[in-house]
Enzyme design. Structure first.
Site, PDB file in Angstrom:
ATOM      1  CD  GLU A  23      -2.931  -0.831   2.412  1.00  0.00           C
ATOM      2  OE1 GLU A  23      -4.116  -0.508   2.227  1.00  0.00           O
ATOM      3  OE2 GLU A  23      -2.440  -1.068   3.538  1.00  0.00           O
ATOM      4  CE  LYS A 100      -6.756   2.310   2.057  1.00  0.00           C
ATOM      5  NZ  LYS A 100      -5.769   1.837   3.041  1.00  0.00           N
TER       6      LYS A 100
END
Length: 118
Positions: A23, A100
């Protein structure tokens, strides 16, 4: 004092955010809903942009913050962004929902909702 709400809904931007190593190397989508308390009678009297909350300037500040900062947690991003918006735009109260969308494949979105005052 009467306080109205100025809002920005569904503001899409991207950020490098997350706890996993993969990420930290990719851009991920974020979606913001922002509500800010403001007495709208003041700018309405004179039809004066300089006396209101300029949602374009605030939107641009959110996008720039997300592009230039990197955090592991969306909680940290939300806290620090709220603090900056309160300071820069002289806000009294802000409510931020930060989503998100890609974090949990089985969910449309996950996120946090916080309310902060100056």
């Amino acid at each position: 004092m009467i306080l109205d709400t100025v809002f920005i809904e569904g503001l899409h931007t991207r950020a490098v955010i997350g706890v996993y190593e993969w990420e930290k190397e990719i851009w991920q989508d974020l979606v913001f809903d922002i509500e800010m308390e403001h007495d709208n009678r003041v700018p309405a009297m004179d039809d004066d942009l300089s006396k209101t909350l300029d949602y374009e300037a605030i939107s641009n500040a959110i996008i720039e913050f997300c592009r230039t900062k990197q955090f592991e947690l969306i909680e940290t991003l939300a806290e620090r962004l709220c603090a900056q918006l309160i300071e820069v735009f002289n806000l009294t109260t802000i409510t931020m929902t930060l989503r998100k969308p890609g974090a949990v494949p089985a969910a449309r979105a996950v996120g946090v909702k916080i309310r902060r005052t100056a």
